[in-house]
Design an enzyme around this catalytic site. Structure first.
Site, PDB file in Angstrom:
ATOM      1  N   GLY A  46       0.825  -1.279  -0.029  1.00  0.00           N
ATOM      2  CA  GLY A  46      -0.199  -0.021  -0.023  1.00  0.00           C
ATOM      3  C   GLY A  46       0.868   1.099   0.061  1.00  0.00           C
ATOM      4  N   GLN A  51       3.379   9.923   1.462  1.00  0.00           N
ATOM      5  CA  GLN A  51       4.326   9.175   1.326  1.00  0.00           C
ATOM      6  C   GLN A  51       5.409   9.648   0.041  1.00  0.00           C
ATOM      7  OE1 GLN A  51       2.470   5.092   2.109  1.00  0.00           O
ATOM      8  NE2 GLN A  51       4.327   5.043   2.976  1.00  0.00           N
ATOM      9  N   CYS A  88       6.724  -0.037   7.127  1.00  0.00           N
ATOM     10  CA  CYS A  88       6.099   0.938   6.312  1.00  0.00           C
ATOM     11  C   CYS A  88       7.296   1.490   5.403  1.00  0.00           C
ATOM     12  CB  CYS A  88       5.684   2.174   7.359  1.00  0.00           C
ATOM     13  SG  CYS A  88       5.221   3.798   6.596  1.00  0.00           S
ATOM     14  N   LEU A  89       6.973   1.953   4.309  1.00  0.00           N
ATOM     15  CA  LEU A  89       8.151   2.484   3.165  1.00  0.00           C
ATOM     16  C   LEU A  89       8.956   3.576   3.869  1.00  0.00           C
ATOM     17  CD1 LEU A  89       6.389   1.591  -0.149  1.00  0.00           C
ATOM     18  CD2 LEU A  89       8.272   0.160   0.988  1.00  0.00           C
ATOM     19  N   HIS A 130      -3.718   1.327   7.820  1.00  0.00           N
ATOM     20  CA  HIS A 130      -2.569   1.838   7.748  1.00  0.00           C
ATOM     21  C   HIS A 130      -2.410   2.883   6.673  1.00  0.00           C
ATOM     22  CE1 HIS A 130       2.048   1.104   7.445  1.00  0.00           C
ATOM     23  NE2 HIS A 130       1.835   1.873   6.753  1.00  0.00           N
ATOM     24  N   GLU A 131      -3.078   2.947   5.561  1.00  0.00           N
ATOM     25  CA  GLU A 131      -2.875   4.030   4.412  1.00  0.00           C
ATOM     26  C   GLU A 131      -3.499   5.021   4.989  1.00  0.00           C
ATOM     27  OE1 GLU A 131      -0.483   3.629   2.587  1.00  0.00           O
ATOM     28  OE2 GLU A 131      -0.084   1.206   3.114  1.00  0.00           O
ATOM     29  N   HIS A 134      -2.097   7.551   7.240  1.00  0.00           N
ATOM     30  CA  HIS A 134      -1.022   8.324   6.675  1.00  0.00           C
ATOM     31  C   HIS A 134      -1.799   9.530   6.206  1.00  0.00           C
ATOM     32  CE1 HIS A 134       2.665   6.268   6.106  1.00  0.00           C
ATOM     33  NE2 HIS A 134       2.407   5.081   5.736  1.00  0.00           N
TER      34      HIS A 134
END
Ligand code: NI
Length: 162
Positions: A46, A51, A88-89, A130-131, A134
């Site tokens: 995701g 991000q 997480c990226l 999660h997304e 953000h």
């Protein structure tokens, strides 16, 4: 499609509350496809617009059964709870056990502006939460105790040093 650079914690864009998207124009569609490409290249499941430095309410996901791109996603119902390790990226090298709702209903728009209602459980429910987190500037390190968070940030900063 183009691969975009993913911002890393503590970049301030990751902490901003994102703005709703009023018009799904070519720029938004392009961004969504570039985000998808970025997510695949970086092997995420995701990705949220902040991000890649864009403070707007757009997320993309693919938990293995095809791409999902959502404009202005919102959790409209949630139930149960479940704990699982997440990464997480934006926080390379950090994995955290995060407690989330086990099932969620998410509403949003697809890239054609059509309303979508998604009933999700398991990994999809987790990835959506999660997304969507953000989009309000919330990261996985915010989902644990302050003590744990301080330790994780210390570990992260140490790992970032050359
Ligand atoms: Ni993330």
């Amino acid at each position: 499609m183009a691969k975009l650079d993913v911002l890393h914690y503590p970049n301030s864009v990751l902490r901003k509350k994102c703005e709703a998207i009023d018009v799904i124009d070519d720029d938004v569609v392009q961004l969504a496809h570039d985000m998808l490409e970025t997510m695949y290249v970086d092997k995420g499941i995701g990705l949220a617009a902040p991000q890649v430095g864009v403070s707007r309410r757009l997320i993309v996901l693919d938990i293995g059964d095809g791409p999902l791109m959502l404009v202005n996603p919102k959790i409209v119902a949630a139930e149960g709870s479940d704990t699982m390790e997440e990464g997480c990226l934006c926080l390379p090298g950090i994995n955290v056990e995060v407690e989330r709702s086990a099932r969620v209903r998410v509403s949003g728009l697809d890239l054609a502006g059509k309303e979508l209602d998604i009933d999700a459980d398991d990994l999809l429910a987790r990835a959506l939460q999660h997304e969507i987190d953000h989009l309000s500037g919330t990261l996985i390190i915010d989902k644990v105790s302050k003590l744990k968070r301080d330790l994780l940030i210390k570990k992260y900063k140490k790992a970032q040093q050359p």
